[in-house]
Design an enzyme around this catalytic site. Structure first.
Site, PDB file in Angstrom:
ATOM      1  N   HIS A 119      -1.688   4.434   7.273  1.00 44.95           N
ATOM      2  CA  HIS A 119      -2.857   5.333   7.203  1.00 44.95           C
ATOM      3  C   HIS A 119      -3.243   5.655   5.758  1.00 44.95           C
ATOM      4  CE1 HIS A 119       0.612   7.982   6.774  1.00 44.95           C
ATOM      5  NE2 HIS A 119      -0.179   8.732   6.035  1.00 44.95           N
ATOM      6  N   TYR A 138      -7.291   7.016  -5.278  1.00 42.16           N
ATOM      7  CA  TYR A 138      -6.701   6.082  -4.308  1.00 42.16           C
ATOM      8  C   TYR A 138      -5.687   5.168  -4.976  1.00 42.16           C
ATOM      9  CZ  TYR A 138      -6.584   1.968  -1.204  1.00 42.16           C
ATOM     10  OH  TYR A 138      -6.186   0.918  -0.410  1.00 42.16           O
ATOM     11  N   SER A 139      -6.081   4.603  -6.131  1.00 38.92           N
ATOM     12  CA  SER A 139      -5.217   3.687  -6.853  1.00 38.92           C
ATOM     13  C   SER A 139      -3.911   4.378  -7.248  1.00 38.92           C
ATOM     14  CB  SER A 139      -5.972   3.195  -8.087  1.00 38.92           C
ATOM     15  OG  SER A 139      -5.278   2.174  -8.724  1.00 38.92           O
ATOM     16  N   LYS A 191      -1.495   4.505  -4.396  1.00 35.53           N
ATOM     17  CA  LYS A 191      -0.905   3.205  -4.054  1.00 35.53           C
ATOM     18  C   LYS A 191       0.112   2.771  -5.118  1.00 35.53           C
ATOM     19  CE  LYS A 191      -3.051   2.273  -0.115  1.00 35.53           C
ATOM     20  NZ  LYS A 191      -2.307   2.347   1.157  1.00 35.53           N
ATOM     21  N   ILE A 249     -10.530  -6.249   2.853  1.00 33.18           N
ATOM     22  CA  ILE A 249     -10.438  -6.616   4.279  1.00 33.18           C
ATOM     23  C   ILE A 249     -11.652  -6.032   5.026  1.00 33.18           C
ATOM     24  CG2 ILE A 249      -8.928  -6.549   6.336  1.00 33.18           C
ATOM     25  CD1 ILE A 249      -7.541  -7.781   3.836  1.00 33.18           C
TER      26      ILE A 249
HETATM   27  N1  LIG Z   1      -9.813  -2.411   4.188  1.00 32.08           N
HETATM   28  C1  LIG Z   1      -9.519  -2.814   2.970  1.00 32.08           C
HETATM   29  O1  LIG Z   1     -10.322  -3.444   2.256  1.00 32.08           O
HETATM   30  C2  LIG Z   1      -8.158  -2.572   2.406  1.00 32.08           C
HETATM   31  C3  LIG Z   1      -7.227  -1.756   3.044  1.00 32.08           C
HETATM   32  N2  LIG Z   1      -5.978  -1.585   2.493  1.00 32.08           N
HETATM   33  C4  LIG Z   1      -5.001  -0.712   3.134  1.00 32.08           C
HETATM   34  O2  LIG Z   1      -4.881  -1.005   4.513  1.00 32.08           O
HETATM   35  C5  LIG Z   1      -4.573   0.177   5.235  1.00 32.08           C
HETATM   36  C6  LIG Z   1      -5.544   0.334   6.386  1.00 32.08           C
HETATM   37  O3  LIG Z   1      -6.865   0.358   5.875  1.00 32.08           O
HETATM   38  P1  LIG Z   1      -8.145   0.268   6.833  1.00 32.08           P
HETATM   39  O4  LIG Z   1      -7.744  -0.313   8.126  1.00 32.08           O
HETATM   40  O5  LIG Z   1      -9.242  -0.326   6.056  1.00 32.08           O
HETATM   41  O6  LIG Z   1      -8.458   1.823   7.021  1.00 32.08           O
HETATM   42  P2  LIG Z   1      -9.346   2.580   8.130  1.00 32.08           P
HETATM   43  O7  LIG Z   1     -10.175   3.561   7.379  1.00 32.08           O
HETATM   44  O8  LIG Z   1     -10.006   1.650   9.057  1.00 32.08           O
HETATM   45  O9  LIG Z   1      -8.227   3.359   8.967  1.00 32.08           O
HETATM   46  C7  LIG Z   1      -7.542   4.424   8.442  1.00 32.08           C
HETATM   47  C8  LIG Z   1      -6.667   5.030   9.519  1.00 32.08           C
HETATM   48  O10 LIG Z   1      -6.001   6.182   8.993  1.00 32.08           O
HETATM   49  C9  LIG Z   1      -6.308   7.310   9.827  1.00 32.08           C
HETATM   50  N3  LIG Z   1      -6.402   8.517   9.020  1.00 32.08           N
HETATM   51  C10 LIG Z   1      -7.396   8.885   8.178  1.00 32.08           C
HETATM   52  N4  LIG Z   1      -7.135  10.086   7.637  1.00 32.08           N
HETATM   53  C11 LIG Z   1      -5.948  10.488   8.158  1.00 32.08           C
HETATM   54  C12 LIG Z   1      -5.161  11.651   8.024  1.00 32.08           C
HETATM   55  N5  LIG Z   1      -5.536  12.661   7.224  1.00 32.08           N
HETATM   56  N6  LIG Z   1      -3.992  11.755   8.719  1.00 32.08           N
HETATM   57  C13 LIG Z   1      -3.613  10.752   9.526  1.00 32.08           C
HETATM   58  N7  LIG Z   1      -4.310   9.614   9.712  1.00 32.08           N
HETATM   59  C14 LIG Z   1      -5.475   9.493   9.033  1.00 32.08           C
HETATM   60  C15 LIG Z   1      -7.634   6.944  10.494  1.00 32.08           C
HETATM   61  O11 LIG Z   1      -7.812   7.602  11.733  1.00 32.08           O
HETATM   62  P3  LIG Z   1      -8.420   9.081  11.918  1.00 32.08           P
HETATM   63  O12 LIG Z   1      -9.650   9.155  11.094  1.00 32.08           O
HETATM   64  O13 LIG Z   1      -8.605   9.168  13.380  1.00 32.08           O
HETATM   65  O14 LIG Z   1      -7.332  10.011  11.441  1.00 32.08           O
HETATM   66  C16 LIG Z   1      -7.447   5.465  10.735  1.00 32.08           C
HETATM   67  O15 LIG Z   1      -6.693   5.255  11.894  1.00 32.08           O
HETATM   68  C17 LIG Z   1      -4.597   1.311   4.217  1.00 32.08           C
HETATM   69  O16 LIG Z   1      -3.292   1.602   3.791  1.00 32.08           O
HETATM   70  C18 LIG Z   1      -5.406   0.741   3.073  1.00 32.08           C
HETATM   71  O17 LIG Z   1      -5.072   1.332   1.839  1.00 32.08           O
HETATM   72  C19 LIG Z   1      -5.624  -2.202   1.334  1.00 32.08           C
HETATM   73  C20 LIG Z   1      -6.501  -3.016   0.671  1.00 32.08           C
HETATM   74  C21 LIG Z   1      -7.838  -3.240   1.143  1.00 32.08           C
HETATM   75  C1  LIG Z   2     -10.606  -9.978  -8.874  1.00 28.04           C
HETATM   76  C2  LIG Z   2     -10.430  -9.544  -7.420  1.00 28.04           C
HETATM   77  C3  LIG Z   2      -9.848 -10.653  -6.628  1.00 28.04           C
HETATM   78  C4  LIG Z   2      -9.571  -8.266  -7.328  1.00 28.04           C
HETATM   79  C5  LIG Z   2     -10.348  -6.973  -7.130  1.00 28.04           C
HETATM   80  C6  LIG Z   2     -10.190  -6.462  -5.726  1.00 28.04           C
HETATM   81  C7  LIG Z   2     -10.733  -5.033  -5.503  1.00 28.04           C
HETATM   82  C8  LIG Z   2     -12.192  -4.979  -5.810  1.00 28.04           C
HETATM   83  C9  LIG Z   2     -10.418  -4.581  -4.065  1.00 28.04           C
HETATM   84  C10 LIG Z   2      -8.905  -4.659  -3.828  1.00 28.04           C
HETATM   85  C11 LIG Z   2      -8.527  -3.506  -2.932  1.00 28.04           C
HETATM   86  C12 LIG Z   2      -9.791  -2.885  -2.491  1.00 28.04           C
HETATM   87  C13 LIG Z   2      -9.847  -1.428  -1.988  1.00 28.04           C
HETATM   88  C14 LIG Z   2      -8.727  -0.991  -1.118  1.00 28.04           C
HETATM   89  O1  LIG Z   2      -7.595  -1.275  -1.366  1.00 28.04           O
HETATM   90  C15 LIG Z   2      -8.974  -0.096  -0.026  1.00 28.04           C
HETATM   91  C16 LIG Z   2     -10.133   0.546   0.125  1.00 28.04           C
HETATM   92  C17 LIG Z   2     -10.184   1.674   1.092  1.00 28.04           C
HETATM   93  C18 LIG Z   2     -11.352   1.556   1.982  1.00 28.04           C
HETATM   94  O2  LIG Z   2     -11.457   2.632   2.885  1.00 28.04           O
HETATM   95  C19 LIG Z   2     -12.600   1.433   1.109  1.00 28.04           C
HETATM   96  C20 LIG Z   2     -12.538   0.215   0.255  1.00 28.04           C
HETATM   97  C21 LIG Z   2     -11.338   0.170  -0.675  1.00 28.04           C
HETATM   98  C22 LIG Z   2     -11.560   1.204  -1.763  1.00 28.04           C
HETATM   99  C23 LIG Z   2     -11.201  -1.247  -1.301  1.00 28.04           C
HETATM  100  C24 LIG Z   2     -12.314  -1.598  -2.309  1.00 28.04           C
HETATM  101  C25 LIG Z   2     -12.139  -2.956  -2.976  1.00 28.04           C
HETATM  102  C26 LIG Z   2     -10.781  -3.133  -3.617  1.00 28.04           C
HETATM  103  C27 LIG Z   2     -10.639  -2.164  -4.776  1.00 28.04           C
END
Ligand SMILES: NC(=O)C1=CN([C@@H]2O[C@H](COP(=O)(O)OP(=O)(O)OC[C@H]3O[C@@H](n4cnc5c(N)ncnc54)[C@H](OP(=O)(O)O)[C@@H]3O)[C@@H](O)[C@H]2O)C=CC1
Ligand SMILES: CC(C)CCC[C@@H](C)[C@H]1CC[C@H]2[C@@H]3C(=O)C=C4C[C@@H](O)CC[C@]4(C)[C@H]3CC[C@]12C
Length: 301
Positions: free
Chosen positions: A120, A183-184, A187, A218
């Site tokens: 999450h 956020y960074s 992580k 993603i």
């Molecule tokens: N999508 C991307 O581009 C990337 C994602 N990631 C990582 O992948 C993971 C999943 O991301 P993604 O699927 O995109 O995220 P989503 O935003 O789709 O899902 C986030 C989840 O966390 C829950 N959540 C949000 N706030 C809270 C809270 N306060 N307490 C408990 N649960 C909470 C949400 O449900 P609810 O709102 O119902 O609580 C939801 O189930 C994360 O760790 C993210 O950092 C990493 C790199 C890139």
């Molecule tokens: C040169 C490139 C290959 C590398 C750069 C990649 C950058 C741009 C990628 C790598 C990880 C990515 C972020 C991420 O981890 C998770 C989230 C949370 C989501 O709710 C909203 C988007 C966000 C902020 C992504 C935004 C885009 C990021 C910064």
């Protein structure tokens, strides 16, 4: 620059992908059958997809997030897909008390735990840092401290089962990019904490694996909505991403890079040519699409 991005990076990535994907032993979906797994952030995005894969593989799943209505639907679908059992607990991970409660629930229903998937994240923004220190503190609590709290509570059960801890992180937990400062930070904190813990497990002969998942962009709904007008690169599919996370955890890999073709070369460049990489990262963004607030009017200064 264009040639580098389009040809060299994927080629380098391919070679390294082969290396990183050949973990110890082969993955079989049977490995998850009957396993007791907690998935956090399972109401949407990658967490939801992991729940469906685990269900199909015949695992017992305990799902958590804040939104009960969404969790109910995901649980129903998991049961349809063949989960050994599926339940949810709803609440916010802003509080470590709730994080501990989720682990207690697993103990009550199963009396043990095989895999803890920490996935999450709290809501943040994709914008210039606005100086909101309270937001950084809150996000640290949700994205980092709750991971520590759940791991601590789950450790006795995971030691017993010689299980797996899977920490979902990001390229943003290894390399900084603009517009994600809070956020960074959360992580990067995960890497420090869990990599230190991994050492200690080895020293103390604790047979619990820790897998850190380094994900690129993603195609989850929230991510696409937040950044698709800014990030030029196409997002990778959440379904495959979810499967790779489960696989890397079951194989007890140290790290997952997904998609490997962009993540692995990015990480190599981090130490070899940091300024060059920073340039590539900024080049990959349409910075002009970040909405800047209008300058303050009539402040008298
Ligand atoms: N999508 C991307 O581009 C990337 C994602 N990631 C990582 O992948 C993971 C999943 O991301 P993604 O699927 O995109 O995220 P989503 O935003 O789709 O899902 C986030 C989840 O966390 C829950 N959540 C949000 N706030 C809270 C809270 N306060 N307490 C408990 N649960 C909470 C949400 O449900 P609810 O709102 O119902 O609580 C939801 O189930 C994360 O760790 C993210 O950092 C990493 C790199 C890139
Ligand atoms: C040169 C490139 C290959 C590398 C750069 C990649 C950058 C741009 C990628 C790598 C990880 C990515 C972020 C991420 O981890 C998770 C989230 C949370 C989501 O709710 C909203 C988007 C966000 C902020 C992504 C935004 C885009 C990021 C910064």
């Amino acid at each position: 620059m264009g040639l580098f991005l389009k040809v060299l990076i994927p080629l380098l990535g391919l070679g390294l992908a082969v290396y990183f994907y050949s973990g110890p032993g082969n993955f079989s979906e049977e490995m998850l059958r009957g396993k007791r797994v907690i998935v956090t952030g399972a109401s949407s995005g990658i967490g939801e997809q992991m729940a469906y894969h685990l269900a199909r593989m015949g695992a017992h799943v305990l799902l958590t997030a804040r939104t009960e209505a969404k969790l109910q639907k995901v649980v129903e679908k998991c049961l349809d897909l063949g989960a050994a059992s599926a339940r949810y607990v709803s609440g916010s991970m802003e509080s470590t008390a709730f994080a501990e409660e989720v682990v207690k629930e697993a103990e009550n229903i199963w009396g043990g735990l095989d895999m803890l998937i920490l996935n999450h994240i709290g809501r943040s923004f994709f914008d210039f840092f606005n100086g909101d220190v309270d937001h950084v503190r809150k996000l640290m609590e949700t994205n980092f401290l709750s991971y520590v709290a759940m791991t601590t509570s789950a450790l006795p059960m995971l030691k017993e089962s010689e299980g797996n801890i899977v920490v979902v992180s990001s390229v943003s937990g290894k390399v900084a990019s603009p517009f994600v400062a809070p956020y960074s930070a959360t992580k990067f904190a995960l890497e420090g904490f869990f990599s230190s813990l991994r050492h200690e497990f080895i020293i103390e002969k604790v047979n619990v694996s820790i897998t850190l998942c380094i994900l690129g962009y993603i195609n989850t709904e929230n991510a696409v909505q937040m950044v698709s007008h800014i990030i030029k690169e196409a997002p990778a599919p959440k379904e495959e991403c979810a499967l790779e996370i489960i696989r890397s955890g079951a194989l007890r890999q140290r790290e997952l890079h997904y998609p490997a073709s962009t993540v692995t070369p990015t990480l190599l460049l981090r130490d070899l040519a940091p300024e060059f990489l920073d340039g590539l990262i900024r080049n990959n963004m349409r910075v002009e699409n970040i909405k800047r607030p209008p300058p303050a009017q009539g402040s008298g200064h």
